[in-house]
Write an enzyme that holds these catalytic residues in place. Structure first.
Site, PDB file in Angstrom:
ATOM      1  N   TYR A 163       0.819  -1.216   0.000  1.00  0.00           N
ATOM      2  CA  TYR A 163       0.000   0.000   0.000  1.00  0.00           C
ATOM      3  C   TYR A 163       0.857   1.273   0.000  1.00  0.00           C
ATOM      4  O   TYR A 163       0.381   2.334   0.426  1.00  0.00           O
ATOM      5  CB  TYR A 163      -0.950  -0.002   1.200  1.00  0.00           C
ATOM      6  CG  TYR A 163      -2.195  -0.850   1.005  1.00  0.00           C
ATOM      7  CD1 TYR A 163      -3.170  -0.496   0.073  1.00  0.00           C
ATOM      8  CD2 TYR A 163      -2.415  -1.997   1.762  1.00  0.00           C
ATOM      9  CE1 TYR A 163      -4.319  -1.253  -0.106  1.00  0.00           C
ATOM     10  CE2 TYR A 163      -3.568  -2.768   1.583  1.00  0.00           C
ATOM     11  CZ  TYR A 163      -4.511  -2.387   0.652  1.00  0.00           C
ATOM     12  OH  TYR A 163      -5.649  -3.142   0.485  1.00  0.00           O
ATOM     13  N   ASN A 184     -13.118  -3.592   4.477  1.00  0.00           N
ATOM     14  CA  ASN A 184     -14.109  -3.683   3.401  1.00  0.00           C
ATOM     15  C   ASN A 184     -13.974  -4.946   2.540  1.00  0.00           C
ATOM     16  O   ASN A 184     -14.255  -4.933   1.353  1.00  0.00           O
ATOM     17  CB  ASN A 184     -14.093  -2.410   2.549  1.00  0.00           C
ATOM     18  CG  ASN A 184     -12.732  -2.136   1.949  1.00  0.00           C
ATOM     19  OD1 ASN A 184     -11.797  -2.876   2.168  1.00  0.00           O
ATOM     20  ND2 ASN A 184     -12.639  -1.065   1.174  1.00  0.00           N
TER      21      ASN A 184
HETATM   22  N1  UDP Z   1      -9.324   3.102   3.331  1.00  0.00           N
HETATM   23  C1  UDP Z   1      -9.585   3.570   4.603  1.00  0.00           C
HETATM   24  N2  UDP Z   1     -10.073   4.857   4.744  1.00  0.00           N
HETATM   25  C2  UDP Z   1     -10.280   5.669   3.681  1.00  0.00           C
HETATM   26  C3  UDP Z   1     -10.001   5.200   2.399  1.00  0.00           C
HETATM   27  C4  UDP Z   1      -9.525   3.901   2.244  1.00  0.00           C
HETATM   28  O1  UDP Z   1      -9.400   2.851   5.575  1.00  0.00           O
HETATM   29  O2  UDP Z   1     -10.716   6.825   3.872  1.00  0.00           O
HETATM   30  C5  UDP Z   1      -8.790   1.726   3.156  1.00  0.00           C
HETATM   31  C6  UDP Z   1      -9.814   0.752   2.592  1.00  0.00           C
HETATM   32  O3  UDP Z   1      -9.554  -0.534   3.168  1.00  0.00           O
HETATM   33  C7  UDP Z   1      -9.471   0.753   1.111  1.00  0.00           C
HETATM   34  C8  UDP Z   1      -7.945   0.884   1.156  1.00  0.00           C
HETATM   35  O4  UDP Z   1      -7.707   1.771   2.234  1.00  0.00           O
HETATM   36  O5  UDP Z   1      -9.905  -0.442   0.472  1.00  0.00           O
HETATM   37  C9  UDP Z   1      -7.317   1.430  -0.102  1.00  0.00           C
HETATM   38  O6  UDP Z   1      -7.961   2.646  -0.444  1.00  0.00           O
HETATM   39  P1  UDP Z   1      -8.369   2.963  -1.938  1.00  0.00           P
HETATM   40  O7  UDP Z   1      -8.767   4.394  -1.998  1.00  0.00           O
HETATM   41  O8  UDP Z   1      -7.287   2.512  -2.868  1.00  0.00           O
HETATM   42  O9  UDP Z   1      -9.692   2.089  -2.152  1.00  0.00           O
HETATM   43  P2  UDP Z   1      -9.933   0.742  -2.997  1.00  0.00           P
HETATM   44  O10 UDP Z   1      -9.073   0.823  -4.226  1.00  0.00           O
HETATM   45  O11 UDP Z   1      -9.551  -0.409  -2.104  1.00  0.00           O
HETATM   46  O12 UDP Z   1     -11.391   0.740  -3.311  1.00  0.00           O
END
Ligand code: UDP
Ligand code: MG
Length: 141
Positions: free
Chosen positions: A50, A113
């Site tokens: 990440y 999620n």
């Molecule tokens: N996440 C979080 N808070 C936020 C945004 C994201 O805890 O405000 C976490 C969530 O588990 C997410 C991951 O960080 O799936 C990666 O964020 P991203 O914006 O890349 O979302 P994704 O691609 O997983 O939909």
């Protein structure tokens, strides 16, 4: 143009007993599973994976959560795999996720999620390579 994407069944989904149900959604959506493995990430691995979110306020919480228990990493194949998988999983925040998506049905919160999905072909290839060697990717199914 690649037809591969990278997925994770996150620790909350595993803990909540939803591994099989999520796996079934993958198959129901006609993805081929090139590889899958159950693992427990180290904090360092989660931070590396990440890395793009390093400056975000949720980075510590996210990497602690992702290294808190078992997860399943998967390399998936389908035409237009990245977009198809993002559609199958739904919006990042389960409150915004469409009915019938994995996050709508199995996510517990914005952070926990249930699943990960790559956001581009380029990142899909990088993410697959982060967890799998070429010999682990089995395409003759
Ligand atoms: N996440 C979080 N808070 C936020 C945004 C994201 O805890 O405000 C976490 C969530 O588990 C997410 C991951 O960080 O799936 C990666 O964020 P991203 O914006 O890349 O979302 P994704 O691609 O997983 O939909
Ligand atoms: Mg993302």
């Amino acid at each position: 143009m690649t037809n591969r994407t990278f997925a994770i069944i996150k620790p909350d989904a595993i803990k909540n007993g939803n591994t099989g149900k999520v796996y079934d959604r993958i198959l129901q959506a006609d993805f081929k599973i090139l590889s899958a493995k159950l693992m427990k990430m180290t904090l360092k691995q989660a931070e590396g994976f990440y890395g793009v979110h390093r400056e975000r306020p949720f980075f510590g919480e996210l990497t602690t959560f992702m290294s808190s228990g078992a997860c399943m990493v998967l390399a998936l194949e389908k035409e237009n795999a990245v977009a198809e998988w993002r559609e199958t999983i739904g919006a990042t925040n389960p409150k915004d996720a469409e009915d019938g998506t994995i996050r709508k049905d199995f996510a517990t919160s914005l952070g926990e999620n249930a699943v990960h999905g790559s956001d581009s072909d380029e990142n899909a290839e990088k993410e697959i390579a982060f967890f799998f060697s070429e010999s682990e990717l089995i395409s003759n199914k």
